[in-house]
Write an enzyme that holds these catalytic residues in place. Structure first.
Site, PDB file in Angstrom:
ATOM      1  N   HIS A  76     -73.321 132.251  30.383  1.00 29.74           N
ATOM      2  CA  HIS A  76     -72.183 133.005  30.907  1.00 29.74           C
ATOM      3  C   HIS A  76     -70.872 132.240  30.821  1.00 29.74           C
ATOM      4  CE1 HIS A  76     -73.034 130.866  34.801  1.00 29.74           C
ATOM      5  NE2 HIS A  76     -71.729 130.992  34.960  1.00 29.74           N
ATOM      6  N   ASP A 121     -79.892 132.266  30.875  1.00 27.95           N
ATOM      7  CA  ASP A 121     -78.528 131.779  31.034  1.00 27.95           C
ATOM      8  C   ASP A 121     -78.389 130.346  30.523  1.00 27.95           C
ATOM      9  OD1 ASP A 121     -75.881 131.734  31.701  1.00 27.95           O
ATOM     10  OD2 ASP A 121     -76.175 131.675  33.874  1.00 27.95           O
ATOM     11  N   GLN A 208     -68.158 127.388  42.375  1.00 29.66           N
ATOM     12  CA  GLN A 208     -67.354 127.782  41.234  1.00 29.66           C
ATOM     13  C   GLN A 208     -66.838 126.550  40.489  1.00 29.66           C
ATOM     14  OE1 GLN A 208     -67.280 129.857  44.112  1.00 29.66           O
ATOM     15  NE2 GLN A 208     -68.602 131.018  42.752  1.00 29.66           N
ATOM     16  N   GLY A 209     -67.019 126.543  39.172  1.00 29.46           N
ATOM     17  CA  GLY A 209     -66.628 125.403  38.359  1.00 29.46           C
ATOM     18  C   GLY A 209     -67.787 124.496  38.013  1.00 29.46           C
ATOM     19  N   ASP A 210     -68.943 124.726  38.628  1.00 30.65           N
ATOM     20  CA  ASP A 210     -70.131 123.910  38.350  1.00 30.65           C
ATOM     21  C   ASP A 210     -71.080 124.588  37.358  1.00 30.65           C
ATOM     22  OD1 ASP A 210     -69.393 121.830  40.027  1.00 30.65           O
ATOM     23  OD2 ASP A 210     -70.241 122.807  41.776  1.00 30.65           O
ATOM     24  N   SER A 211     -70.842 125.855  37.039  1.00 26.90           N
ATOM     25  CA  SER A 211     -71.701 126.583  36.106  1.00 26.90           C
ATOM     26  C   SER A 211     -71.959 125.771  34.844  1.00 26.90           C
ATOM     27  CB  SER A 211     -71.035 127.903  35.699  1.00 26.90           C
ATOM     28  OG  SER A 211     -71.227 128.899  36.648  1.00 26.90           O
TER      29      SER A 211
END
Length: 264
Positions: A76, A121, A208-211
């Site tokens: 993603h 993913d 958020q930002g660690d994906s």
């Protein structure tokens, strides 16, 4: 279908990334849809060289060096497969503002075949040149899908927070599929996904930002091994809402063949 109002992808939105370029701070894992927000919630700063294979990607995601020229991240985080020179990978430092940072552009991207937003993913990014740093091996068996895992990233350090300049790390315990499935009302994709977090208390999670960043632990030889890829969750570090990660062992053969096809 997951409720995108509450279940968020752990990628940072473009605006958050631009802001992070000016003032970066440690972050955490994130949930399904792209949303500006949190490095690792409940984390502490990592030491320089502690996780040398960690990579920060310019679209607001994390990753790990699968080979010295290929980064393993989340599907993603990318828009599809093919030639792509728009991504910059930053490696070799815990402080993204360090003058010692190694920055390399992408050349190609391989998104997991058949990825449609649920499960599968994972993605690979080929770099323009190798980065001379250690790589992180991946699990090819479910033997390590248990125990306590380490998470790390430059994402938000609290839900709705800013991206971080310094790499943060934390540890989270395994959560079994049945418990995680119940927590998310049947939205888990068993076999494709693995969960971790403190069910009773929350407080520690990616954001958020660690994906795309790795969830890892020591193998039987004492070496680090990647067991999960930061994927999604409901908010960040909420009690009863563990982080959801791509189950790497399920896709180990596909990742290996994908890397071979990229020639890295």
């Amino acid at each position: 279908m997951r409720d995108h109002l509450t279940v968020l992808r752990r990628t940072a939105a473009a605006g958050a990334v631009a802001l992070a370029a000016l003032s970066l701070t440690p972050g955490t894992a994130q949930a399904r849809p792209a949303d500006p927000g949190p490095g690792v919630v409940g984390g502490v700063p990592a030491q320089q060289g502690e996780f040398p294979w960690m990579v920060r990607l310019s679209m607001g995601c994390g990753g790990a060096l699968y080979t010295q020229q290929i980064v393993l991240t989340a599907a993603h985080c990318v828009s599809g497969s093919g030639a792509n020179t728009s991504i910059t990978a930053t490696a070799g430092v815990v402080d993204l503002n360090s003058s010692q940072a190694i920055k390399v552009k992408s050349t190609r991207v391989l998104q997991a075949p058949g990825y449609n937003g649920t499960g599968k993913d994972w993605a690979l990014i080929k770099l323009a040149k190798p980065i001379n740093l250690p790589t992180l091996k991946i699990a090819n068996t479910t033997a390590y899908n248990n125990g306590t895992f380490t998470i790390a990233g430059w994402g938000a350090d609290q839900e709705g927070g800013s991206q971080q300049r310094t790499l943060l790390k934390a540890t989270v315990p395994f959560v079994d599929d049945a418990t995680c499935q119940e927590a998310y009302g049947g939205s888990l994709t068993p076999g494709d996904e693995i969960c971790a977090g403190y069910m009773d208390t929350g407080g520690v999670d990616t954001c958020q930002g660690d994906s795309g960043g790795p969830m890892f632990r020591k193998d039987d030889t004492g070496a680090w091994i990647e067991v999960g890829i930061v994927s999604w969750g409901e908010g960040c570090a909420r009690p009863g809402k563990p982080g959801v990660y791509t189950e790497v062992s399920t896709f180990a053969k596909d990742i290996a063949s994908g890397a071979a096809s990229l020639g890295g």
